[in-house]
Write an enzyme that holds these catalytic residues in place. Structure first.
Site, mmCIF file in Angstrom:
data_model
loop_
_atom_site.group_PDB
_atom_site.id
_atom_site.type_symbol
_atom_site.label_atom_id
_atom_site.label_comp_id
_atom_site.label_asym_id
_atom_site.label_seq_id
_atom_site.Cartn_x
_atom_site.Cartn_y
_atom_site.Cartn_z
ATOM 1 N N CYS A 88 55.726 60.363 35.805
ATOM 2 C CA CYS A 88 57.121 59.947 35.748
ATOM 3 C C CYS A 88 57.314 59.069 34.513
ATOM 4 O O CYS A 88 56.669 58.018 34.398
ATOM 5 C CB CYS A 88 57.485 59.186 37.023
ATOM 6 S SG CYS A 88 59.194 58.681 37.035
ATOM 7 N N GLY A 89 58.171 59.509 33.612
ATOM 8 C CA GLY A 89 58.372 58.781 32.361
ATOM 9 C C GLY A 89 59.179 57.510 32.545
ATOM 10 O O GLY A 89 58.773 56.432 32.090
ATOM 11 N N HIS A 90 60.327 57.623 33.229
ATOM 12 C CA HIS A 90 61.128 56.397 33.416
ATOM 13 C C HIS A 90 60.333 55.408 34.257
ATOM 14 O O HIS A 90 60.404 54.195 34.051
ATOM 15 C CB HIS A 90 62.483 56.711 34.080
ATOM 16 C CG HIS A 90 62.460 56.572 35.559
ATOM 17 N ND1 HIS A 90 62.193 57.622 36.418
ATOM 18 C CD2 HIS A 90 62.599 55.476 36.352
ATOM 19 C CE1 HIS A 90 62.193 57.176 37.659
ATOM 20 N NE2 HIS A 90 62.449 55.886 37.659
ATOM 21 N N ASP A 234 68.637 62.426 38.415
ATOM 22 C CA ASP A 234 68.033 61.339 37.634
ATOM 23 C C ASP A 234 69.130 60.589 36.889
ATOM 24 O O ASP A 234 69.907 61.196 36.142
ATOM 25 C CB ASP A 234 67.012 61.933 36.650
ATOM 26 C CG ASP A 234 66.056 60.879 36.110
ATOM 27 O OD1 ASP A 234 66.481 59.714 35.964
ATOM 28 O OD2 ASP A 234 64.894 61.236 35.829
ATOM 29 N N CYS A 238 65.314 61.034 31.971
ATOM 30 C CA CYS A 238 64.081 61.587 32.543
ATOM 31 C C CYS A 238 63.001 61.730 31.466
ATOM 32 O O CYS A 238 63.121 62.564 30.561
ATOM 33 C CB CYS A 238 64.341 62.933 33.207
ATOM 34 S SG CYS A 238 62.941 63.535 34.160
ATOM 35 N N THR A 240 59.803 62.820 31.706
ATOM 36 C CA THR A 240 59.074 64.093 31.681
ATOM 37 C C THR A 240 60.027 65.231 31.298
ATOM 38 O O THR A 240 59.628 66.176 30.609
ATOM 39 C CB THR A 240 58.378 64.357 33.024
ATOM 40 O OG1 THR A 240 59.330 64.214 34.094
ATOM 41 C CG2 THR A 240 57.224 63.399 33.263
HETATM 42 O O1 PYC Z 1 61.415 59.991 34.116
HETATM 43 O O2 PYC Z 1 59.882 61.551 34.272
HETATM 44 C C1 PYC Z 1 60.828 60.923 34.724
HETATM 45 C C2 PYC Z 1 61.303 61.234 36.093
HETATM 46 C C3 PYC Z 1 60.840 62.206 36.923
HETATM 47 C C4 PYC Z 1 61.586 62.126 38.094
HETATM 48 C C5 PYC Z 1 62.484 61.099 37.948
HETATM 49 N N1 PYC Z 1 62.286 60.564 36.716
#
Ligand code: PYC
Length: 312
Positions: A88-90, A234, A238, A240
Site C-alpha cells: 500500500c503506497g499511501h 481511494d 493510490c 500502488t
Molecule cells: O496507496 O497503494 C495504495 C492503496 C492501495 C489501497 C488503498 N491505497
C-alpha cells in the site's frame, strides 16, 4: 479486555491506522508467510481494528512487523475491510509519518519490507515521504471487456504492488458529487473481468479498478478514481495504482525515466511520480504527504457482541 494501541493518519485524504502494540504474533517467517498467517488465523483481529464500530470501510490498517531481511529497518503488513493487502503506497507514506511521530525514524532513507518486496522510503523535512516502490509492469495492454449497462472498455492489466485494471474514461464526471456513479461503473467493470475470467498472468484476481479522466489541478496530468477490493474508493491517488499507471505510461513511451507525472485523486490530492529503469525493470517512485490525525487505544471486550466488528 484486550488493548490495541494505534496511530491514525491520512495521506492525501486516505486514512491509515498503524497498530503499534497489541497485534497478534505472526511468527518469524518472511513477510508474505506472515501475511498468510494473518489471513488464516487473525481475521477477527483484522475486522476488530478496521471494520465498524471502531473503524470503517475506507480505513487501511498496518501491522508493524520486525523485518525478515536484515537490510530493512521495519516490516509492515497492510490490511483493509476484507483482508490483507500486498502493498500500500499511501499506507507506507502514513507509516513513515507515524514512525516519525513516535520518534522512531529521522529525516532520510529507510528500507521497509512488505509481503511483495522491499521499498525504499525517504522522509523529507516537510511532511513529505517518497516511496521507491517494487518493480511495476503492464502485464497486458488494451484488454477488451464488454461491461453490462456501460459498454465496451479497453483497459490495461498492470502490477504496482497490487493488481489493477486501468481504463481511460474521459467522458465521466470526475468529481466527489459523482462518486456513486464512478463506484457503480467500477463495480460493473470488476464483475465483467470476473465473469470473463480475466485475471493477472498468475491467475490472481484483479481487485483494484482504476478510472482516469482529465485533471482539475492545473499542474496535474490526470485525475483518477480507484475502487478498492472491499468496495471503498481511494481518497488518495493510490500509491500502488499510480505505480501501475507509471509503468503503463512508460510502456507506451509516454513517460521517460526521471520525468515527473502528477496524479490527482478524486478528492484533489496529488502524488508526484517518476520511474527509473533498473536491470530492465520499471521502478516507480511516488511522493506524497501524510498527517497524523489521532492516537489511542482500542478496547476489545469479548462480551461486546460487536467486539470483532460488524461483518462486511
Ligand atoms: O496507496 O497503494 C495504495 C492503496 C492501495 C489501497 C488503498 N491505497
Amino acid at each position: 479486555m484486550k488493548k490495541v494501541r494505534i496511530i491514525d493518519s491520512h495521506t492525501g485524504g486516505e486514512p491509515t491506522r498503524v497498530v503499534i502494540e497489541g497485534a497478534p504474533d505472526l511468527g518469524e517467517g518472511s513477510l508474505d508467510e506472515r501475511r498468510d498467517v494473518f489471513r488464516r488465523n487473525h481475521n477477527a483481529f483484522r475486522a476488530a481494528v478496521i471494520n465498524e464500530p471502531r473503524g470503517n470501510d475506507v480505513l487501511i490498517g498496518a501491522l508493524l512487523e520486525k523485518p525478515h531481511s536484515d537490510q530493512c529497518d521495519h516490516g509492515v503488513i497492510f490490511f483493509n475491510n476484507i483482508g490483507p493487502l500486498n502493498m500500500c503506497g499511501h499506507g507506507t507514506i502514513g507509516l513513515l509519518a507515524t514512525l516519525r511521530h513516535l520518534g522512531r525514524v529521522e529525516i532520510g532513507s529507510h528500507l521497509i519490507e512488505t509481503p511483495v518486496g522491499i521499498v525504499k522510503t525517504t522522509l523529507h523535512n516537510d511532511n513529505e515521504v517518497s516511496v521507491r516502490n517494487v518493480p511495476s509492469y503492464r502485464a497486458k495492454g488494451k484488454v477488451k471487456v464488454k461491461v453490462p449497462d456501460f459498454g465496451t472498455v479497453h483497459g490495461d492489466i498492470a502490477w504496482g504492488g497490487n493488481w489493477f485494471f486501468l481504463v481511460e474514461t474521459p467522458d465521466l464526471e470526475f468529481s466527489l458529487k459523482n462518486v456513486d456513479e464512478l463506484t457503480a461503473i467500477s463495480w460493473r467493470i470488476r464483475r465483467a473481468l470476473e465473469s470473463n475470467k480475466i485475471t493477472s498472468p498468475t491467475g490472481a484476481e484483479i481487485d483494484h479498478i482504476e478510472l482516469f479522466g482529465p485533471p482539475a489541478h492545473l499542474d496535474a496530468h490526470s485525475k483518477n478514481f480507484i475502487l478498492c477490493p472491499g468496495g471503498a474508493y481511494d481518497r488518495s491517488p493510490c500509491g500502488t495504482g499510480t505505480s501501475a499507471k507509471l509503468a503503463c505510461l512508460h510502456a507506451d513511451g509516454k513517460l521517460q525515466p526521471g520525468e515527473i507525472w502528477r496524479q490527482e485523486s478524486i478528492t484533489g490530492s496529488i502524488f508526484e511520480g517518476s520511474v527509473e529503469i533498473e536491470h530492465t525493470q520499471v521502478i516507480p517512485t511516488i511522493k506524497g504527504s501524510a498527517f497524523i490525525t489521532g492516537e489511542g487505544t482500542l478496547l476489545l471486550d469479548e462480551n461486546d457482541p460487536f467486539c470483532w466488528g460488524i461483518p462486511t
